[in-house]
Design an enzyme around this catalytic site. Structure first.
Site, PDB file in Angstrom:
ATOM      1  N   PRO A 121       0.904  -1.168  -0.218  1.00 21.23           N
ATOM      2  CA  PRO A 121       0.240   0.315  -0.147  1.00 21.23           C
ATOM      3  C   PRO A 121       0.858   1.386   0.744  1.00 21.23           C
ATOM      4  O   PRO A 121       1.904   2.047   1.033  1.00 21.23           O
ATOM      5  CB  PRO A 121      -0.827  -0.096   0.948  1.00 21.23           C
ATOM      6  CG  PRO A 121       0.463  -1.028   2.110  1.00 21.23           C
ATOM      7  CD  PRO A 121       0.561  -2.001   1.378  1.00 21.23           C
ATOM      8  N   HIS A 122       0.719   2.300  -0.584  1.00 19.81           N
ATOM      9  CA  HIS A 122       0.986   3.782  -0.626  1.00 19.81           C
ATOM     10  C   HIS A 122       0.481   4.633  -1.543  1.00 19.81           C
ATOM     11  O   HIS A 122      -1.113   4.516  -1.642  1.00 19.81           O
ATOM     12  CB  HIS A 122       2.274   3.834  -1.733  1.00 19.81           C
ATOM     13  CG  HIS A 122       2.291   2.681  -2.663  1.00 19.81           C
ATOM     14  ND1 HIS A 122       1.638   1.165  -3.177  1.00 19.81           N
ATOM     15  CD2 HIS A 122       1.737   3.683  -4.510  1.00 19.81           C
ATOM     16  CE1 HIS A 122       1.475   1.216  -4.450  1.00 19.81           C
ATOM     17  NE2 HIS A 122       1.570   2.732  -5.132  1.00 19.81           N
ATOM     18  N   GLY A 123       0.793   5.784  -1.051  1.00 20.33           N
ATOM     19  CA  GLY A 123      -0.484   6.670  -1.439  1.00 20.33           C
ATOM     20  C   GLY A 123      -0.257   7.380  -2.946  1.00 20.33           C
ATOM     21  O   GLY A 123       0.270   6.463  -3.977  1.00 20.33           O
TER      22      GLY A 123
END
Length: 145
Positions: A63-65
């Site tokens: 997960p990352h922005g």
């Protein structure tokens, strides 16, 4: 992966049954507490995962922005949580055991992803991940050792 400054202190092991939302929130909180990202980065991680699954393969999710929220990244870095029981990550029933939260100020995450992909494509990665007992063992896998 030494240029990522990832070490055993960046890796947590959390036992129990959790949802993907719990996992994203937990890894984001670790990134916030470490001063890597601002508080609004958690929502950016949820937004990114809603666009496309952040499951990488072999039990690893990243997960990352969203790119729109790059200004919420204070410093490039990673936080990792290992969930021995696994987390149902997406509609394809992919199970994530390793959740790698990524904060990247520019395109540095592409280099991070390349290195993680090497670990992901090794034939014995999932087997090794399932046997992890310590942060150091997981660190070795993520570093491709």
């Amino acid at each position: 992966m030494s240029d990522l400054k990832l070490n055993a202190n960046d890796i947590s092991i959390i036992d129990g049954s959790f949802s993907k939302q719990d996992a994203i929130r937990a890894v984001s909180e670790k990134m916030i507490n470490a001063g890597l990202v601002k508080n609004d980065y958690t929502q950016a991680m949820f937004d990114r995962d809603a666009q496309i699954s952040t499951f990488l393969g072999n039990g690893i999710a990243i997960p990352h922005g969203t790119t729109e929220k790059r200004d919420s990244v204070i410093e490039t870095g990673l936080k990792v949580i290992y969930y021995p029981q696994g987390i149902k990550w997406d509609e394809d029933n992919n199970i994530a055991y390793v959740v790698v939260g990524i904060a990247a100020k520019s395109n540095e995450h592409l280099d991070i992803l390349r290195k993680l992909t090497r670990a992901v494509i090794a034939d014995d990665t999932l087997e090794r991940i399932l046997a992890v007992k310590t942060p150091e063992q997981l660190l070795a896998i993520l570093q491709g050792n």
